[in-house]
Motif scaffolding. Structure first.
Motif, PDB file in Angstrom:
ATOM      1  N   SER A 131      -2.535  -1.555  -3.011  1.00 34.55           N
ATOM      2  CA  SER A 131      -3.005  -0.328  -3.628  1.00 34.55           C
ATOM      3  C   SER A 131      -1.844   0.638  -3.843  1.00 34.55           C
ATOM      4  CB  SER A 131      -4.074   0.336  -2.763  1.00 34.55           C
ATOM      5  OG  SER A 131      -3.516   0.754  -1.524  1.00 34.55           O
ATOM      6  N   TYR A 136      -9.396   1.053 -10.766  1.00 34.05           N
ATOM      7  CA  TYR A 136      -8.369   1.906 -11.353  1.00 34.05           C
ATOM      8  C   TYR A 136      -9.011   3.203 -11.838  1.00 34.05           C
ATOM      9  CZ  TYR A 136      -6.259  -2.684 -11.301  1.00 34.05           C
ATOM     10  OH  TYR A 136      -5.824  -3.909 -10.882  1.00 34.05           O
ATOM     11  N   THR A 167      -1.578   5.005  -4.492  1.00 35.10           N
ATOM     12  CA  THR A 167      -2.250   6.295  -4.636  1.00 35.10           C
ATOM     13  C   THR A 167      -1.206   7.352  -4.936  1.00 35.10           C
ATOM     14  OG1 THR A 167      -3.968   5.638  -3.070  1.00 35.10           O
ATOM     15  CG2 THR A 167      -3.737   7.989  -3.536  1.00 35.10           C
ATOM     16  N   PHE A 185      -5.611  -5.518  -7.255  1.00 39.73           N
ATOM     17  CA  PHE A 185      -4.969  -4.253  -6.923  1.00 39.73           C
ATOM     18  C   PHE A 185      -5.924  -3.086  -7.165  1.00 39.73           C
ATOM     19  CE2 PHE A 185      -1.451  -1.173  -6.980  1.00 39.73           C
ATOM     20  CZ  PHE A 185      -0.623  -1.708  -6.008  1.00 39.73           C
ATOM     21  N   GLU A 186      -5.596  -1.959  -6.540  1.00 41.36           N
ATOM     22  CA  GLU A 186      -6.318  -0.711  -6.740  1.00 41.36           C
ATOM     23  C   GLU A 186      -5.301   0.396  -7.023  1.00 41.36           C
ATOM     24  OE1 GLU A 186      -8.864   0.152  -3.479  1.00 41.36           O
ATOM     25  OE2 GLU A 186     -10.057  -1.682  -3.696  1.00 41.36           O
ATOM     26  N   SER A 242      -4.742   4.552  -8.143  1.00 34.95           N
ATOM     27  CA  SER A 242      -5.348   5.874  -8.259  1.00 34.95           C
ATOM     28  C   SER A 242      -4.283   6.878  -8.658  1.00 34.95           C
ATOM     29  CB  SER A 242      -6.001   6.289  -6.932  1.00 34.95           C
ATOM     30  OG  SER A 242      -6.516   7.601  -7.024  1.00 34.95           O
ATOM     31  N   ASP A 255       0.871  -1.169   0.000  1.00 38.86           N
ATOM     32  CA  ASP A 255       0.000   0.000   0.000  1.00 38.86           C
ATOM     33  C   ASP A 255       0.910   1.221   0.000  1.00 38.86           C
ATOM     34  OD1 ASP A 255      -2.766  -1.110   0.236  1.00 38.86           O
ATOM     35  OD2 ASP A 255      -1.895  -2.004   2.037  1.00 38.86           O
TER      36      ASP A 255
END
Length: 962
Positions: free
Chosen positions: A231, A336, A233, A282-283, A285, A180
């Motif tokens: 993730s 995504y 970001t 997965f994420e 951004s 993360d």
């Protein structure tokens, strides 16, 4: 002193050299000496790098790759340069150059005085009685401001943060990671300067660019296994407003501002290479923001206050894809999104504004050029295999998950300027572009399995907005040209296989808008306040399509889409020459293919629904009262949906296409102007085209079983009413109109060769073009005349069944309405060639329907038809229906008169939403042969055939109306 103290306080508050590594948060500051003018060059380029949580699996062990947290920046160099430059400026080391600069400023002052005088004399010659044209203008006054650089600035504020995290590479081994990660970068670089009363002063070149790059959550398996989850970001902001001034200056206060927000995301991809397995959950951004508002002034100057704003919002992502080559790739779930915003707003005279400037009492000042692209680019959630298996969001025996996709792009905004009592000032060139380009949830395979399912995509793209300017009392001022294309280029929910199995399913919501209202003024002017609008709305897409060659391919998709280009146009003048004319060419053209299934030695199935709204332009208003070549209006609005859907086709296989289509396409709107007391003023030339071109609900087979079932609900509208006035004028208030209504549709037809074909099309089409025309030429010469040609051509083929050695069932329910033109109204002395009304309506309707043709086969047709076309309030002169229920192979079709057609059954099929397999239960029941009511067979004896041919040759069954 006060300005720089304020600047120093702002810098201290916003920045401070804070850099926090590990969490990936960085910021940068600006070192400014408040006791001396800032240097002309301000460069801040930064590349923060964060690398963490990556692993390589090889030779039976996992190697966790090292972490890196650092920043590469120009700050050490630029800080040193600024410190060295400040004392030079403060101590007057550049004083030897002062005489030359002073001389240059004097030349500029003389030039601006001369050019402004020219503009004033042009205005007086054009309108000697005009107060605006004879108003006293202050000559530019050039004053040395004590700054050796005269307030000119070059500012570069750019950042390219790089985040590499959570990648698992299994090469001859296994690798698994969870991560993360977060990375944030911010830097504000406002530019405030002043070039008023200066020559070559206060000009700004400001580059703001935010380019975050994210490579996270990717998995690779090559003779091994890679697995990752987590993730990432990332955000980057390089903001900054620009404020300067070129009032009373020469070549002063101009702004060039490229502003880029271009996040790049390559995350959550699974690559299953030779004998490898890759999986990612997965994420990702990504977010980028750059630039800000732009404000300057160019009044009473020459070549001043001009602005070139170039905001570019381009979020790009290649994420959540599963790709295999001799291996296995999985993306069971993920999310995504990418966002980009370029440019900003500040309070302005018309609300929040992106660009504010002016060029009153000036020469070549206050002009604006603004290309504004907002273009999201997406390749996500796709499954591709070559001799392997690829799965996105489940498939086969895998657990079904979901992939959430999102994109947002915003570029620029509202712009206002003016060029009153000026020459060549206050003009606007506007080119906003909103055009998402996306490929998502597509499954494609060659000798393997590829399934991409469960994608949900939400996209928004906004480019530019309204524009305002004024050229009152000016020469070649306050003109506006706007070309705001808006559309989509996309493929989604598609499954295609070549010796394998493939599927794709997706849903989406999309809102796309480019440009807006265009407003100009041109009172008491010459060649001013004119406007040209060319808005184009084109949703172009393929979705819900399945195709296969020796395999199975299935596609399923649904969407809600709104695409808007431009808006209303308004330009006004009184007592002007060659001013306040308006030209509009709005085009709305949805080009779509969906709900199609085709197979060759296999099975192909496509299913889709769409709710599409496409709008280009709006109403048009101009005024040319007591003007010369003023207030004229030209409009060519075109609305043309081109759609192919709900088709089934097969060559030795099975094909199925099912779709429901709701589309509303609009181009332009009502037109209004006036030419009272004018010469060549207030005239309208219009050529609206309200068209429809669709093919749907058809099925064709050669050895196999196919079906095509579709519901089609389309409204296409171009233009509207037109109103003007030429009372007391010369060649004023005239209207020339060519209003067109072309409609071409093919639906509900079944064709079979040694196979079984079912076709069903339920159609509700409405087309409108133009409208009423109202004018007057009382007391005028060659004024208030109307020449109008409304024309409708409708050609449709539906509900026909053709079979040779097979079975073909055709079902069609048609409701087509169309209106072109309307009532023309005028008045005037005909002896002065005024108030003449000449309308020539032309209408042709040709339809071929309800014809079964069979050769050693079984065919049936069930058709209802209600077609109503109005041409300037009249029925079409030529109405040619060609129909013959239950026609044998040796029979000829009849051409019944209109009275005979009225006896056909109406509303046999309800126009309800599809249910179950795609049609209402009572519609489905009509498809099988057993459920079709028995019909009398046509007597095909030779004498009967001869009688029908003889009747046809004598014109029986053809109704031509005068």
């Amino acid at each position: 002193m006060q300005t720089w103290a304020k600047r120093g306080i702002q810098t201290a508050l916003v920045t401070g050299g804070l850099l926090m590594l590990g969490t990936g948060i960085a910021s940068a500051d600006e070192n400014v000496n408040p006791d001396s003018p800032a240097g002309p060059l301000d460069v801040n380029v930064s590349v923060p790098i964060d690398i963490q949580d990556n692993a390589l699996g090889t030779l039976g062990k996992q190697v966790n790759l090292p972490e890196v947290h650092k920043e590469i920046s120009t700050k050490p160099v630029t800080d040193a340069v600024n410190k060295a430059a400040a004392p030079v400026s403060k101590t007057g080391a550049l004083e030897p150059a002062a005489p030359a600069l002073g001389a240059a400023n004097g030349v500029v002052a003389k030039a601006t005085d001369a050019t402004t005088g020219v503009a004033q004399r042009v205005g007086q010659a054009t309108h000697p009685g005009s107060q605006r044209a004879t108003a006293t203008q202050d000559a530019p006054s050039v004053v040395d401001n004590g700054d050796a650089f005269h307030g000119n600035k070059v500012s570069v504020n750019a950042a390219a943060p790089i985040l590499i995290s959570g990648n698992a590479l299994g090469v001859l081994g296994d690798a698994a990671v969870e991560s993360d990660a977060e990375q944030t970068y911010e830097h504000n670089s406002d530019v405030t300067t002043d070039g008023s009363h200066g020559g070559l002063a206060g000009n700004v070149v400001a580059l703001d660019w935010a380019l975050p790059v994210q490579l996270s959550g990717n998995a690779l398996g090559l003779v091994g296994s890679g697995h990752t989850a987590g993730s990432a970001t990332q955000s980057a902001e390089t903001s900054g407003d620009v404020v300067t001034d070129g009032t009373n200056g020469g070549l002063a206060g101009n702004v060039i501002a490229p502003q880029g927000a271009t996040p790049v995301q390559v995350s959550g991809n699974a690559l299953g290479w030779f004998l490898g397995h890759a999986e990612t959950d997965f994420e990702g951004s990504s977010e980028a923001e750059s630039g800000g508002s732009l404000e300057t002034h160019g009044s009473k100057g020459a070549g001043s206050g001009n602005v070139a704003g170039v905001p570019v919002a381009l979020p790009a992502k290649v994420s959540g894809n599963a790709i295999s080559w001799g291996g296995d790739a999985d993306v069971p779930a993920g999310a995504y999104d990418a966002e980009a915003e370029a440019g900003g707003t500040a309070d302005g005279p018309r609300g929040p504004s992106y660009i504010q400037t002016d060029g009153d009492d000036s020469f070549l000042a206050g002009n604006v050029a603004q290309p504004q692209p907002a273009v999201p680019a997406t390749v996500a959630g796709n499954a591709v295999s070559w001799i392997g298996n690829s799965f996105v969001a489940g498939g086969a025996d895998r657990q079904v998950g979901g992939v959430e996709l999102g994109s947002e792009a915003v570029a620029g905004g509202t712009t206002s300027t003016s060029g009153e009592n000026a020459a060549g000032s206050g003009n606007i060139a506007d080119a906003p572009v909103a055009l998402p380009a996306e490929v998502f949830c597509v499954g494609g395979t060659w000798i393997g399995n590829a399934h991409a399912n469960g994608c949900d995509n939400d996209t928004e793209a906004m480019a530019g907005s309204d524009t305002f300017t004024s050229g009152n009392g000016s020469f070649l001022g306050g003109n506006s040209v706007s070309a705001p294309p808006a559309g989509t280029v996309e493929v989604f929910g598609v499954g295609g296989s070549w010796i394998g199995n493939a599927s794709g399913s997706a849903t989406e919501t999309k809102d796309v808008k480019a440009g807006g209202y265009t407003g100009t003024l041109g009172n008491d002017s010459a060649g001013s306040g004119n406007a040209v609008q060319v808005p184009v709305a084109v949703p172009a897409e393929i979705f819900g399509v399945g195709g296969s060659w020796i395999g199975q391919g299935a596609g399923e998709a649904s969407e809600t889409k709104t695409v808007t280009s431009g808006g209303d146009g308004n330009t006004e003048d009184d007592n002007a020459a060659a001013s306040a004319n308006l030209v509009q060419v709005p085009v709305s053209a949805p080009v779509q293919a969906f709900g199609i299934g085709a197979a060759w030695i296999g099975q192909g199935a496509g299913e889709a629904t769409t709710d599409t709204t496409s709008t280009a332009g709006g109403t048009g208003n101009a005024t040319g009262k007591e003007g010369f070549v003023a207030g004229n209006l030209g409009a060519v609005p075109v609305s043309l949906p081109v759609q192919v859907h709900s088709l089934g086709a097969a060559l030795t296989g099975n094909g199925s296409g099912v779709a429901e289509n709701v589309t509303d396409s609009t181009a332009g709107g009502d037109l209004s102007t006036t030419g009272e007391g004018g010469s060549i003023a207030g005239n309208i030339v219009e050529a609206p085209v309200g068209a429809v071109a669709t093919v749907f609900g058809d099925a064709a087979v050669l050895g196999g079983v196919v079906k095509g079932e579709g519901v089609n609900d389309v409204v296409s509208t171009a233009g509207g009413d037109a109103e003007t006035n030429g009372d007391g004028g010369s060649i004023a208030g005239d209207v020339v109109a060519a209003q067109a209504l072309p409609v071409a549709q093919v639906f509900g037809n079944a064709v079979s060769g040694l196979g079984v074909s079912h076709a069903a099309g339920v159609n509700a089409t409405e087309a409108n073009s133009g409208g009423d025309i109202t004018t007057s030429g009382e007391g005028g010469a060659l004024s208030g005349d109307i020449f109008d040609v409304p024309a409708a051509v409708v050609a449709q083929v539906f509900g026909n069944a053709v079979s040779a050695g097979g079975v073909a069932h055709a079902l069609a329910d048609n409701t087509t309405t169309g209106t072109v033109g309307g009532t023309d109204t005028t008045a005037g002395p005909s002896k002065a060639l005024s108030g003449i009304d000449k309308q020539i309506p032309v209408g042709v309707v040709a339809q071929v329907y309800d014809i079964p043709v069979e050769l050693i086969a079984v065919t049936s047709t069930t058709v209802s038809n209600a077609t109503d076309i109005s041409v300037a309030g009249q029925e079409p002169q030529i109405d040619l229906p060609i129909t013959m229920p239950e026609m044998g192979a040796t029979a000829l079709p009849t051409l019944p008169a209109r009275a005979e057609r009225s006896a056909l059954p109406v509303n046999v099929l309800p126009v309800d939403a599809l249910s179950g397999a795609g049609l209402p239960a009572n519609v489905q029941g009509l498809l099988p042969t057993a459920d079709v009511p028995a019909m009398a067979q046509l007597d095909s004896a030779p004498t009967t055939v001869f009688e029908q041919v003889d009747g046809l040759m004598h014109g029986k069954g053809i109704n031509i109306k005068g």
